[in-house]
Design a protein around this motif. Structure first.
Motif, PDB file in Angstrom:
ATOM      1  N   THR B 168       0.833  -1.206   0.000  1.00 44.00           N
ATOM      2  CA  THR B 168       0.000   0.000   0.000  1.00 44.00           C
ATOM      3  C   THR B 168       0.865   1.252   0.000  1.00 44.00           C
ATOM      4  O   THR B 168       0.580   2.225  -0.705  1.00 44.00           O
ATOM      5  N   GLN B 172       1.249   4.289  -2.871  1.00 49.01           N
ATOM      6  CA  GLN B 172       1.167   5.730  -2.604  1.00 49.01           C
ATOM      7  C   GLN B 172       2.375   6.456  -3.196  1.00 49.01           C
ATOM      8  O   GLN B 172       2.242   7.557  -3.731  1.00 49.01           O
ATOM      9  N   ARG B 175       1.890   6.668  -6.833  1.00 52.77           N
ATOM     10  CA  ARG B 175       0.864   7.675  -7.098  1.00 52.77           C
ATOM     11  C   ARG B 175       1.462   9.081  -7.006  1.00 52.77           C
ATOM     12  O   ARG B 175       1.226   9.936  -7.851  1.00 52.77           O
ATOM     13  N   THR B 181      -3.461   7.465 -10.376  1.00 52.36           N
ATOM     14  CA  THR B 181      -3.960   6.729  -9.212  1.00 52.36           C
ATOM     15  C   THR B 181      -4.519   5.372  -9.614  1.00 52.36           C
ATOM     16  O   THR B 181      -4.371   4.398  -8.885  1.00 52.36           O
ATOM     17  N   MET B 182      -5.150   5.336 -10.774  1.00 56.61           N
ATOM     18  CA  MET B 182      -5.848   4.117 -11.189  1.00 56.61           C
ATOM     19  C   MET B 182      -4.913   2.913 -11.270  1.00 56.61           C
ATOM     20  O   MET B 182      -5.175   1.867 -10.681  1.00 56.61           O
ATOM     21  N   PHE B 185      -3.197   1.522  -7.764  1.00 53.40           N
ATOM     22  CA  PHE B 185      -4.151   0.944  -6.814  1.00 53.40           C
ATOM     23  C   PHE B 185      -4.813  -0.304  -7.368  1.00 53.40           C
ATOM     24  O   PHE B 185      -5.028  -1.275  -6.641  1.00 53.40           O
ATOM     25  N   THR B 186      -5.131  -0.300  -8.674  1.00 55.23           N
ATOM     26  CA  THR B 186      -5.707  -1.521  -9.251  1.00 55.23           C
ATOM     27  C   THR B 186      -4.700  -2.655  -9.167  1.00 55.23           C
ATOM     28  O   THR B 186      -5.047  -3.786  -8.815  1.00 55.23           O
ATOM     29  N   ILE B 188      -2.253  -3.159  -6.982  1.00 54.80           N
ATOM     30  CA  ILE B 188      -2.071  -3.777  -5.667  1.00 54.80           C
ATOM     31  C   ILE B 188      -3.336  -4.497  -5.218  1.00 54.80           C
ATOM     32  O   ILE B 188      -3.238  -5.513  -4.530  1.00 54.80           O
ATOM     33  N   LEU B 189      -4.516  -4.021  -5.629  1.00 48.00           N
ATOM     34  CA  LEU B 189      -5.736  -4.772  -5.281  1.00 48.00           C
ATOM     35  C   LEU B 189      -5.642  -6.181  -5.847  1.00 48.00           C
ATOM     36  O   LEU B 189      -5.941  -7.164  -5.170  1.00 48.00           O
ATOM     37  N   VAL B 190      -5.191  -6.269  -7.125  1.00 43.30           N
ATOM     38  CA  VAL B 190      -5.083  -7.591  -7.749  1.00 43.30           C
ATOM     39  C   VAL B 190      -4.039  -8.436  -7.024  1.00 43.30           C
ATOM     40  O   VAL B 190      -4.253  -9.627  -6.756  1.00 43.30           O
ATOM     41  N   TYR B 192      -3.053  -8.237  -3.869  1.00 42.28           N
ATOM     42  CA  TYR B 192      -3.605  -8.692  -2.589  1.00 42.28           C
ATOM     43  C   TYR B 192      -4.544  -9.873  -2.800  1.00 42.28           C
ATOM     44  O   TYR B 192      -4.511 -10.853  -2.053  1.00 42.28           O
ATOM     45  N   PHE B 193      -5.375  -9.772  -3.850  1.00 43.90           N
ATOM     46  CA  PHE B 193      -6.347 -10.832  -4.086  1.00 43.90           C
ATOM     47  C   PHE B 193      -5.644 -12.139  -4.434  1.00 43.90           C
ATOM     48  O   PHE B 193      -6.011 -13.208  -3.942  1.00 43.90           O
TER      49      PHE B 193
END
Lengths: 219, 219
Positions: B168, B172, B175, B181-182, B185-186, B188-190, B192-193
């Motif tokens: 995370t 940042q 970013r 930003t897109m 963040f997308t 790291i979401l992937v 994490y999943f």
């Protein structure tokens, strides 16, 4: 470093400002989570395979990724596509979506726990789908869900400090700003901890009562 | 056009820190879970009280507050921690408290007859626990431990707020440097999943491995 009661008295009004926002965020988040969860649970039961699969995957994805990153996403990425949200609204949406995927499981278990016979009896009585849901299934499914739902709302309450990362002025953020102003961390952070501990101990008692009143469902 | 490959390297470094935190936190959580979970079942009142106090305290306050307490308040009391140590400590103790309840529940779910068999075989309390009860209880604990490990993985995102360079935090950084930003963040979401999926896959295969040869024995 010693505990200073005068300092505590001095910062208490600021912290109480934060408590109000914390409680507001929890209440709004809970309402949203309850609605989103119901939506997800119903969509996953839909006969439309494409819809139920997609919703299932999205819910799985939201549940598998951290709330903090989701909050950043809502607060920092959405403005790029023209959706500008105030911090508190972004926070409530984040909490509601994240915990909605958990409450969806509670709804699913609650609905699945209504015995088959009830569905068949409703059909035998010539009730429509709408009538079956509103008069037979929902009234029986809701009470056993209440303790489990309350459990998640309490968990959400404990996650509200994360909102401070997207500049919501809730308790944790007020405590941090007070701590940074006076450069004393001991009292503000300890008070925040004590506040959360006090509320959760009270809520444990409340939860026990709910479980006795409405019966426990399997988790 | 931004040079993404360099930034992707940054994110990967963050992923390594996140994995490291998750592993070290899980080890601490596992140790605490067994200590506190078995402590709650102890014959001695002092041990039971201590374990209960630990569990209620760490489940009652949020991980965020605990982390800030470990990082900002403990140094004032003379215990200086690096961000990594504070992160592992807070994550391990927090998730350990949740997992302790899993340990207690699993041990209590083992039937009376197993305890009676231990007495009949003249096994001591510790021997019975070690050779008869725990091997069976561990299988019951595994799936919930998997969920706890995923919760821990998600909680690691909070350590970015005490300046530890995890996923995370690196997002940042990216970013701030690219103004985009897109994408970070997308990404790291992937990530994490995927990590969450890996954990649940690992736990499931471990469960299958340990349950081998027990078909028909377990209910």
């Amino acid at each position: 470093m010693d505990w200073d009661w005068d300092f505590v008295r001095q910062i208490l009004p600021t912290l109480i400002q934060g408590v109000k926002i914390t409680i507001l965020a929890t209440l709004l988040g809970s309402v949203l989570a309850a609605i989103v969860g119901l939506g997800i649970a119903l969509a996953r039961r839909s006969p439309n395979k494409a819809l139920s699969r997609t919703v299932g995957w999205v819910a799985e994805f939201i549940r598998g990724t951290p709330l903090l990153v989701q909050l950043y996403f809502i607060f920092y990425v959405l403005p790029d596509i023209g959706i500008l949200l105030p911090p508190l609204v972004a926070g409530v949406i984040g909490l509601g979506l994240h915990y909605g995927t958990y409450t969806a499981e509670v709804y699913r278990a609650g609905i699945d726990n209504v015995p088959r016979g009830q569905w068949e009896a409703a059909k035998a009585c010539n009730l429509s789908t709408r009538q079956t849901w509103s008069h037979i299934i929902i009234p029986q499914a809701i009470p056993p869900m209440i303790p489990a739902l309350a459990n998640y709302f309490i968990a959400m309450f404990k996650e509200t400090p994360l909102l401070s990362a997207i500049t919501v002025l809730e308790l944790m953020n007020q405590a941090k700003s007070v701590a940074n102003t006076y450069y004393r961390y001991l009292e503000p952070i300890t008070l925040v901890g004590a506040f959360f501990l006090a509320i959760s101990l009270i809520s444990v008692v409340l939860l026990r009562w709910l479980e006795r009143r409405y019966g426990k469902i399997e988790r | 056009m931004t040079q993404w490959s360099g930034y992707f390297g940054l994110i990967l470094q963050g992923a390594l820190v996140t994995i490291e935190l998750t592993l070290m936190g899980s080890v601490l959580a596992l140790i605490m879970a067994f200590l506190a979970g078995l402590g709650r079942l102890s014959r001695f009142f002092a041990l039971r009280a201590l374990a209960t106090a630990y569990i209620e305290f760490f489940r009652g306050t949020s991980i965020f507050v605990q982390l800030f307490f470990a990082y900002f308040v403990l140094p004032l009391l003379g215990l200086e921690l690096t961000p990594l140590q504070a992160g592992v400590l807070a994550l391990g103790l927090n998730v350990g408290a949740y997992a302790a309840e899993v340990v207690r529940g699993a041990v209590q779910s083992i039937g009376r007859e197993q305890h009676e068999a231990c007495i009949a075989l003249n096994l001591g309390r510790w021997q019975g626990m070690r050779h008869v009860i725990l091997p069976q209880a561990f299988l019951v604990m595994l799936p919930t431990f998997g969920n706890n490990a995923i919760e821990l993985l998600k909680a690691t995102s909070v350590v970015s707020l005490i300046s530890l360079a995890d996923l995370t935090f690196q997002a940042q950084v990216v970013r701030a440097q690219t103004g985009n930003t897109m994408v970070p963040f997308t990404t790291i979401l992937v990530i994490y999943f995927i990590l969450a999926l890996l954990i649940s896959w690992a736990v499931r295969s471990l469960e299958r491995h340990m349950a081998r040869g027990l078909d028909g024995v377990r209910v």
